[in-house]
Design an enzyme around this catalytic site. Structure first.
Site, PDB file in Angstrom:
ATOM      1  N   ILE A  85      -5.581   0.876  27.032  1.00  0.00           N
ATOM      2  CA  ILE A  85      -4.442   1.119  26.139  1.00  0.00           C
ATOM      3  C   ILE A  85      -3.328   0.148  26.519  1.00  0.00           C
ATOM      4  O   ILE A  85      -2.874   0.135  27.654  1.00  0.00           O
ATOM      5  CB  ILE A  85      -3.903   2.564  26.268  1.00  0.00           C
ATOM      6  CG1 ILE A  85      -4.996   3.586  25.934  1.00  0.00           C
ATOM      7  CG2 ILE A  85      -2.694   2.763  25.340  1.00  0.00           C
ATOM      8  CD1 ILE A  85      -4.564   5.034  26.149  1.00  0.00           C
ATOM      9  N   HIS A  86      -2.919  -0.668  25.572  1.00  0.00           N
ATOM     10  CA  HIS A  86      -1.779  -1.566  25.799  1.00  0.00           C
ATOM     11  C   HIS A  86      -1.065  -1.725  24.464  1.00  0.00           C
ATOM     12  O   HIS A  86      -1.496  -1.163  23.462  1.00  0.00           O
ATOM     13  CB  HIS A  86      -2.240  -2.910  26.381  1.00  0.00           C
ATOM     14  CG  HIS A  86      -3.228  -3.616  25.519  1.00  0.00           C
ATOM     15  ND1 HIS A  86      -2.863  -4.519  24.567  1.00  0.00           N
ATOM     16  CD2 HIS A  86      -4.576  -3.515  25.447  1.00  0.00           C
ATOM     17  CE1 HIS A  86      -3.951  -4.966  23.943  1.00  0.00           C
ATOM     18  NE2 HIS A  86      -4.995  -4.367  24.455  1.00  0.00           N
ATOM     19  N   GLY A  87       0.022  -2.452  24.438  1.00  0.00           N
ATOM     20  CA  GLY A  87       0.878  -2.554  23.259  1.00  0.00           C
ATOM     21  C   GLY A  87       0.163  -2.722  21.946  1.00  0.00           C
ATOM     22  O   GLY A  87       0.413  -1.993  20.987  1.00  0.00           O
TER      23      GLY A  87
END
Length: 166
Positions: free
Chosen positions: A15-17
């Protein structure tokens, strides 16, 4: 009925931007399941990943075995889900155990020793290629896109073009 898997993505950043904002909006998901035995056993990483989920979207970190168990659980009937994996090997394991996937989006696989870059953000080694070939043989589309608006690139065609098949 089983869970409504809107996106399956391999991205070692999990999960990242980008995932949190763009993909969750484009797919209309309600929940993100990070599928990783390693992360599921790391309390700090689990906590950090839960913090990274966008507002209004629940996230859980589960082992491969847990995903296989809950895949047909009525609790998840029709729930709009994004599956995130760190490696193609993990995807092969759940597909071979009966999780039905149509398409896999390959986001990012970082470069490390023994890997060859095939795009600016995807590096693979022989083990990765074997896993991708097994998924392709199972009839699963393997597409490369950083964000939903990018044009799809077929991973297997790219591997062939790079002459990486023995």
């Amino acid at each position: 009925m089983v869970m409504d898997i809107r996106l399956t993505r391999i991205d070692d950043r999990l999960i990242h931007g980008q995932v949190a904002t763009v993909w969750s909006k484009a797919t209309g998901i309600e929940r993100i399941l990070v599928v990783s035995d390693e992360v599921a056993n790391d309390e700090l990483r689990k906590f950090l990943l839960k913090q990274a989920a966008p507002p209004g979207i629940k996230s859980n970190v589960v082992t491969k075995r847990k995903l296989i168990e809950v895949y047909q659980d009525q609790l998840f009937d029709g729930m709009k889900i994004m599956l995130l994996f760190a490696s193609p090997q993990d995807v092969v394991d759940v597909v071979e155990a009966g999780v039905d996937l149509q398409t896999i989006n390959i986001g990012g696989m970082r470069f490390s020793e023994g890997k060859k870059m095939i795009t600016n953000f995807i590096s693979v080694d022989g083990k990765d290629i074997q896993s991708f070939l097994r998924l392709a043989e199972a009839g699963i589309e393997l597409e490369i896109r950083q964000v939903p608006t990018d044009r799809k690139t077929d991973l297997i065609q790219l591997i062939k073009k790079e002459k990486m098949l023995q």
